[in-house]
Scaffold this motif. Sequence first.
Motif, PDB file in Angstrom:
ATOM      1  N   ILE A 329     -70.510 -28.352  35.151  1.00  0.00           N
ATOM      2  CA  ILE A 329     -70.794 -26.906  34.852  1.00  0.00           C
ATOM      3  C   ILE A 329     -70.125 -25.993  35.300  1.00  0.00           C
ATOM      4  O   ILE A 329     -69.760 -24.944  34.772  1.00  0.00           O
ATOM      5  CB  ILE A 329     -72.450 -27.091  35.001  1.00  0.00           C
ATOM      6  CG1 ILE A 329     -73.212 -27.658  34.281  1.00  0.00           C
ATOM      7  CG2 ILE A 329     -72.831 -25.359  34.835  1.00  0.00           C
ATOM      8  CD1 ILE A 329     -74.771 -27.853  34.515  1.00  0.00           C
ATOM      9  N   TYR A 330     -69.618 -26.144  36.520  1.00  0.00           N
ATOM     10  CA  TYR A 330     -68.815 -24.960  37.379  1.00  0.00           C
ATOM     11  C   TYR A 330     -67.541 -24.655  36.489  1.00  0.00           C
ATOM     12  O   TYR A 330     -67.259 -23.552  36.392  1.00  0.00           O
ATOM     13  CB  TYR A 330     -68.507 -25.550  38.592  1.00  0.00           C
ATOM     14  CG  TYR A 330     -67.676 -24.423  39.499  1.00  0.00           C
ATOM     15  CD1 TYR A 330     -68.444 -23.566  40.611  1.00  0.00           C
ATOM     16  CD2 TYR A 330     -66.384 -24.504  39.298  1.00  0.00           C
ATOM     17  CE1 TYR A 330     -67.611 -22.602  41.092  1.00  0.00           C
ATOM     18  CE2 TYR A 330     -65.733 -23.761  40.150  1.00  0.00           C
ATOM     19  CZ  TYR A 330     -66.240 -22.581  41.095  1.00  0.00           C
ATOM     20  OH  TYR A 330     -65.443 -21.800  41.792  1.00  0.00           O
ATOM     21  N   ASP A 331     -66.844 -25.673  35.919  1.00  0.00           N
ATOM     22  CA  ASP A 331     -65.545 -25.654  35.360  1.00  0.00           C
ATOM     23  C   ASP A 331     -65.998 -25.003  33.967  1.00  0.00           C
ATOM     24  O   ASP A 331     -65.337 -24.371  33.242  1.00  0.00           O
ATOM     25  CB  ASP A 331     -64.967 -26.780  35.246  1.00  0.00           C
ATOM     26  CG  ASP A 331     -64.605 -27.322  36.550  1.00  0.00           C
ATOM     27  OD1 ASP A 331     -64.333 -26.565  37.561  1.00  0.00           O
ATOM     28  OD2 ASP A 331     -64.557 -28.510  37.017  1.00  0.00           O
ATOM     29  N   LEU A 332     -67.036 -25.426  33.156  1.00  0.00           N
ATOM     30  CA  LEU A 332     -67.328 -24.990  31.913  1.00  0.00           C
ATOM     31  C   LEU A 332     -67.963 -23.923  31.696  1.00  0.00           C
ATOM     32  O   LEU A 332     -67.929 -23.281  30.572  1.00  0.00           O
ATOM     33  CB  LEU A 332     -68.421 -26.131  31.220  1.00  0.00           C
ATOM     34  CG  LEU A 332     -67.957 -27.523  31.006  1.00  0.00           C
ATOM     35  CD1 LEU A 332     -69.290 -28.613  30.951  1.00  0.00           C
ATOM     36  CD2 LEU A 332     -66.915 -27.725  30.143  1.00  0.00           C
ATOM     37  N   VAL A 333     -68.635 -23.168  32.754  1.00  0.00           N
ATOM     38  CA  VAL A 333     -69.350 -21.812  32.592  1.00  0.00           C
ATOM     39  C   VAL A 333     -68.298 -20.817  33.177  1.00  0.00           C
ATOM     40  O   VAL A 333     -67.691 -20.888  34.444  1.00  0.00           O
ATOM     41  CB  VAL A 333     -70.591 -21.809  33.375  1.00  0.00           C
ATOM     42  CG1 VAL A 333     -70.890 -20.401  33.519  1.00  0.00           C
ATOM     43  CG2 VAL A 333     -71.423 -22.699  32.702  1.00  0.00           C
ATOM     44  N   GLN A 334     -68.097 -19.913  32.420  1.00  0.00           N
ATOM     45  CA  GLN A 334     -66.942 -18.928  32.478  1.00  0.00           C
ATOM     46  C   GLN A 334     -67.812 -17.511  33.071  1.00  0.00           C
ATOM     47  O   GLN A 334     -68.147 -16.680  32.157  1.00  0.00           O
ATOM     48  CB  GLN A 334     -65.958 -18.594  31.306  1.00  0.00           C
ATOM     49  CG  GLN A 334     -65.101 -19.939  31.156  1.00  0.00           C
ATOM     50  CD  GLN A 334     -64.495 -20.319  32.063  1.00  0.00           C
ATOM     51  OE1 GLN A 334     -63.750 -19.729  33.009  1.00  0.00           O
ATOM     52  NE2 GLN A 334     -64.432 -21.728  32.386  1.00  0.00           N
ATOM     53  N   ARG A 335     -68.228 -17.584  34.313  1.00  0.00           N
ATOM     54  CA  ARG A 335     -69.251 -16.408  34.671  1.00  0.00           C
ATOM     55  C   ARG A 335     -68.430 -16.049  36.246  1.00  0.00           C
ATOM     56  O   ARG A 335     -68.944 -16.381  36.831  1.00  0.00           O
ATOM     57  CB  ARG A 335     -70.528 -17.000  34.758  1.00  0.00           C
ATOM     58  CG  ARG A 335     -71.204 -17.272  33.488  1.00  0.00           C
ATOM     59  CD  ARG A 335     -71.490 -15.880  32.998  1.00  0.00           C
ATOM     60  NE  ARG A 335     -72.522 -15.165  33.529  1.00  0.00           N
ATOM     61  CZ  ARG A 335     -73.802 -15.519  33.472  1.00  0.00           C
ATOM     62  NH1 ARG A 335     -74.333 -16.456  32.850  1.00  0.00           N
ATOM     63  NH2 ARG A 335     -74.852 -14.714  34.372  1.00  0.00           N
ATOM     64  N   PRO A 336     -67.349 -15.252  36.050  1.00  0.00           N
ATOM     65  CA  PRO A 336     -66.710 -14.941  37.318  1.00  0.00           C
ATOM     66  C   PRO A 336     -67.492 -14.384  38.402  1.00  0.00           C
ATOM     67  O   PRO A 336     -67.405 -14.501  39.691  1.00  0.00           O
ATOM     68  CB  PRO A 336     -65.601 -13.850  36.943  1.00  0.00           C
ATOM     69  CG  PRO A 336     -65.301 -14.186  35.361  1.00  0.00           C
ATOM     70  CD  PRO A 336     -66.634 -14.754  34.985  1.00  0.00           C
ATOM     71  N   GLU A 337     -68.732 -13.681  37.846  1.00  0.00           N
ATOM     72  CA  GLU A 337     -69.482 -12.903  38.920  1.00  0.00           C
ATOM     73  C   GLU A 337     -70.377 -13.972  39.494  1.00  0.00           C
ATOM     74  O   GLU A 337     -71.112 -13.543  40.681  1.00  0.00           O
ATOM     75  CB  GLU A 337     -70.431 -11.858  38.243  1.00  0.00           C
ATOM     76  CG  GLU A 337     -71.684 -12.833  37.322  1.00  0.00           C
ATOM     77  CD  GLU A 337     -71.133 -12.907  35.881  1.00  0.00           C
ATOM     78  OE1 GLU A 337     -72.111 -13.441  35.173  1.00  0.00           O
ATOM     79  OE2 GLU A 337     -69.944 -13.012  35.522  1.00  0.00           O
ATOM     80  N   LEU A 338     -70.440 -15.284  39.028  1.00  0.00           N
ATOM     81  CA  LEU A 338     -71.147 -16.215  39.917  1.00  0.00           C
ATOM     82  C   LEU A 338     -70.348 -17.034  40.707  1.00  0.00           C
ATOM     83  O   LEU A 338     -70.740 -18.060  41.155  1.00  0.00           O
ATOM     84  CB  LEU A 338     -71.886 -17.028  38.975  1.00  0.00           C
ATOM     85  CG  LEU A 338     -72.980 -16.250  37.728  1.00  0.00           C
ATOM     86  CD1 LEU A 338     -73.649 -17.319  37.241  1.00  0.00           C
ATOM     87  CD2 LEU A 338     -73.826 -15.552  38.791  1.00  0.00           C
ATOM     88  N   LYS A 339     -68.873 -16.571  40.850  1.00  0.00           N
ATOM     89  CA  LYS A 339     -68.161 -17.387  41.690  1.00  0.00           C
ATOM     90  C   LYS A 339     -67.288 -16.553  42.576  1.00  0.00           C
ATOM     91  O   LYS A 339     -67.572 -15.242  42.709  1.00  0.00           O
ATOM     92  CB  LYS A 339     -67.109 -18.098  40.663  1.00  0.00           C
ATOM     93  CG  LYS A 339     -67.686 -19.015  39.729  1.00  0.00           C
ATOM     94  CD  LYS A 339     -66.394 -19.593  38.940  1.00  0.00           C
ATOM     95  CE  LYS A 339     -67.007 -20.611  37.649  1.00  0.00           C
ATOM     96  NZ  LYS A 339     -65.974 -21.281  36.795  1.00  0.00           N
TER      97      LYS A 339
END
Length: 707
Positions: A329-339
């Motif tokens: 899921i880390y790689d599939l979800v493109q949410r920079p604010e959550l990384k």
Amino acid sequence: MNTSSDPRTTLIIPTPETGDSPPDDPLRSPSLYFNRELSQLDFNFRVLAHAQDERVPLLERLKYLCISCTNLDEFFEIRAGTLRHAQDLGFGPGADGLAPSTVLARIHDRAAELVSAQYDCWNRVLRPALAEAGIRVMGRDRWNEAQTQWLRDYFRDEIMPVLSPLGLDPAHPFPKILNKSLNIVVVLEGRDAFGRAGHLAVVRAPRSLPRIIQVPEEISGGPNDFVFLSAMLASFVDDLFPGMQVKGAYQFRVTRNSELLVDEEEVDNIALALRDELAGRGYLRAVRLEIAEQCPPAIVQALLHNFDLTENAVYRINGPVNLSRVQQIYDLVQRPELKFPPYTPRVPKGLDTMFKTVAENDMLLHHPFDSFAPVLELLKQAAEDPNVLAIKQTLYRAGKDSPIVEQLVQAARNGKDVTVVVELRARFDEEANLGLADRLQEAGVQVVYGVVGYKTHAKMMLIVRREGQKLRRYVHLGTGNYHSGTARVYTDFGLISADPRIGHDVHLIFQQLSGLAPSLKLECLLQSPFTLHAGVLARIAREAAHARAGRPARIIAKMNALNEPQVIRALYDASQAGVQVDLIVRGACTLRPGVPGVSDNIRVRSIVGRFLEHHRVYWFANGEAPELFCSSADWLERNLLRRIETGFPILDLHAAERVFDEALKNHLADNVNAWTLGADGHYTAIRPADGETPHSAQGSLLARICG
């Protein structure tokens, strides 16, 4: 600076038993040593604490959870598997006084606590937090009619065609179950087309299937909705057994010993022997069974019987048995604010003329804050430079499609004499290293497989270049692997130097590795298994002598793990003499600090942060002439006594100051990601005291070096 007393961040290591007859040397008492396996296991609680830390971005917290799970897998594959082997061979207790059987029993209890904490973190903390952020991992009880239909269609179209369900009967015995593979045991009722009565069946999920399936937004209503493959198998398994009634379906996973045992002295070709061993690695002895917690006891017992395991090896799971796969899921979800925010490693000046740059000054690289590019560029320029005559290199882990390997191949094609020492026994990289060895040999590279009985773990590169009427040696020495991927996530030092003393020593070591040279007399490097262990002991003893003479004495050392008994006894002796000792040990530490009269001058801390702390640095005050070494070796028995390692001095004063400041002083000041180990075995999180400025060692380096 204070330490947190929050029970969620206070970890306990079981206290070793002292045995019936204490040895004559009080520093050998088992009460002074923690058990390595239990200490290593407890490291994962510190990793898991970051998954629970709300200061960490949400998707990074998910990654920490998954890291703790994959670490636990490897722990069972290697540490627990080796312990069972030791138990079978009748090995006695180690320095901690614990027999293998005792350690295995304690591992089960402590691992059960860790597993419970992992699934509690997933079910009660991270999964709800992800859902609140719009990232849903949907359980079977949450599927609506449209979602259920789409998932069933997906199952029939994409999953069913590659499944081979196996009904268990006299003609179909229990199938071989691959290490860490996802499986479903199915309880059946009724008769099939041949009139066979159903009872049990096993459905194995091939590794070609994705473990996480993303549901289309038009079906789920959200852009980031996911379902575990295990949930789909359990839900639609009835499609695999038409005409029969499924009474229950329970996921399970078995972990097997993955330590390859090759008697190198009994084989003519270690590469061929390893290929044979690798073929069966996935089916070695079972060491752990993970099973859905609602699985009936009779089914659990049947599985334990099949895998030749006892109740002491079963872990009942409240969730997917392969929880680590949620990292997809880390790689599939493109949410920079959550990384974590991205960063750009610093690229030193002078890259276009590496030989000229290094000839003038040593180049110190601190990864991942400094780019790995200078190492690649040095090798690239060497491969193309007509004045370069020879290149020698060690490879332990290089990674897939390694640019290092490509440059070595190109150098050989350009007529350079290229020799590469490939360590075939690098755990879990054996197959990859066999492949790269084949590729190198096909290109004309001389490949050496090291020394029988000793893994080559040293990180060395040597380039011989003609400059005028003389030959000059350029070297790279590192604390980490020649792996451009891990150079982005591991903290390591690399030294590129043209110092003739260092070059001469590295040349001698390569001669020893590729030939049959005798033991060496090196000018400035320390080498395992010959001088590194003795050199460390001698320098610890020197600090003790300084302290006893009333002179200032101090030792600071940073490493991944510590368990070598002689080194620990030397540190205890130094502490008794008054030497101030600070140890920064990321993982397992069997030394017990803070024992009155024995180790009251020793402090142990562990750093767990964004990057994996990996560099090994030893600093000895030595009066007014401090010595600082970087090394490929931890202070473990295997590294100091049974591997080929190097400890290389940082001779340039500016570079030595950098190493001391960035890896030692900086990490001793960390009050954000640090844990301190007490004499009672507790690891306690360090937090800023009231009014104290928070200091993250890694964060400060990101700000200082990467800007």
